[in-house]
Design an enzyme around this catalytic site. Structure first.
Site, short mmCIF file in Angstrom:
data_model
loop_
_atom_site.label_atom_id
_atom_site.label_comp_id
_atom_site.label_asym_id
_atom_site.label_seq_id
_atom_site.Cartn_x
_atom_site.Cartn_y
_atom_site.Cartn_z
N GLY A 36 -29.38 47.70 -110.48
CA GLY A 36 -29.37 46.33 -111.00
C GLY A 36 -27.96 45.78 -111.03
O GLY A 36 -27.69 44.67 -110.54
N HIS A 37 -27.00 46.58 -111.57
CA HIS A 37 -25.60 46.14 -111.58
C HIS A 37 -25.08 45.99 -110.15
O HIS A 37 -24.36 45.06 -109.84
CB HIS A 37 -24.71 47.17 -112.28
N GLN A 155 -29.11 35.75 -122.84
CA GLN A 155 -27.66 35.95 -122.75
C GLN A 155 -27.06 35.03 -121.68
O GLN A 155 -26.02 34.40 -121.89
CB GLN A 155 -27.38 37.41 -122.42
#
Ligand code: PAF
EC number: 6.3.2.1
Length: 283
Positions: A36-37, A155
């Protein structure tokens, strides 16, 4: 690969790139990097001349000391992964005092209600901590673009609001959620799941898909009740919240409005591991 633990040498290095007209991208992370990162890093590499990946487990955004203590710290492994992605990535991995100075504490922000719902309701002062650390990173690195995953959609919207409030000239780029084969959203926390729970947690994604279908013809209240009922009958996960919200203000939807964009948001526990996910409901 350049690795900085102190801010001043990083500031000096970036200044030389910027004065040569290079576009600087930032991918803020708390380490324990996974695919994902890496997908955020890939997107940043495509859009920017220089990419800084920050690796910092931010103490001020944890309301639960046990969660902070248990958070995986795998700097050497993270650096190896980044090297494989691209050898000229810049890593910024400060310690808390280097980043914050002597007082490691949050600033308080008014995110105009975005911080009060969902994650904000269940994680006390979490978004003050996130806002504080991102403001520090933006002040030090002064990126042209910063990349955040849509998995933490609340976020992402809060960081957009932060840059608006502080009038920072940084473009916030939201990147799509990466999923495991089962549909479970990629997260560092998945590594802590038992193999049974990892398999059973795909229920979160399956429920989001069905909610999206239902929302085509039913009200948000109807879908919310349906989801609560589904979780009540599913012994492997404990639902914390399910909400359908307008993506602009993150307020729970009562009546659907023409032209508005909605998302469904879930938080659930598998054992003591908290998982979150979300999905756009408009096509
Ligand atoms: O999403 C995260 O990993 C963190 O909240 C962030 C944005 C790196 C700030 O610490």
């Amino acid at each position: 690969m350049q690795i900085f633990k102190e801010k001043q040498p990083l500031i000096d290095t970036l200044l030389s790139y910027k004065s040569a007209g290079e576009i600087v991208g930032l991918v803020p992370t708390m380490g324990a990097l996974h695919d994902g990162h890496l997908s955020l890093v890939q997107q940043a590499l495509q859009e920017c001349d220089r990419v800084v990946v920050s690796i910092f487990v931010n103490p001020t955004q944890f309301d639960n000391p046990k969660d902070l203590e248990m958070y995986p710290r795998t700097l050497d492994q993270d650096i190896e992964l980044l090297k494989q992605a691209q050898d000229d990535i810049i890593v910024f991995a400060p310690n808390a005092n280097e980043l914050y100075g002597k007082k490691v504490a949050s600033e308080h922000f008014d995110f105009q209600g975005l911080e009060k719902v969902m994650e904000g309701k269940y994680r006390n002062a979490h978004f003050d901590g996130v806002g504080t650390v991102i403001k520090l990173f933006f002040t030090i690195i002064k990126p042209d673009k910063a990349f955040f995953g849509e998995k933490d959609f609340q976020q992402l919207q809060i960081i957009r609001k932060l840059t608006e409030i502080l009038e920072l000239p940084v473009e916030i780029v939201g990147c799509p959620i990466l999923r495991e084969e089962s549909g479970l959203a990629r997260s560092s926390r998945n590594e802590r799941l038992s193999s049974l729970h990892r398999e059973k947690a795909a229920f979160i994604y399956e429920t989001l898909i069905k909610s999206k279908q239902l929302f085509g013809t039913k009200s948000a209240d109807y879908v919310t009740e349906w989801v609560k009922n589904e979780f009540q009958n599913y012994p492997f996960l404990k639902l914390e919240y399910f909400e359908i919200a307008d993506i602009q203000n993150l307020k729970r939807v009562n009546r659907k409005r023409e032209g508005a964009q909605y998302r469904a948001f879930i938080a659930a526990y598998a054992d003591d591991i908290r998982l979150i996910d979300n999905m756009p409901l408009n096509n």
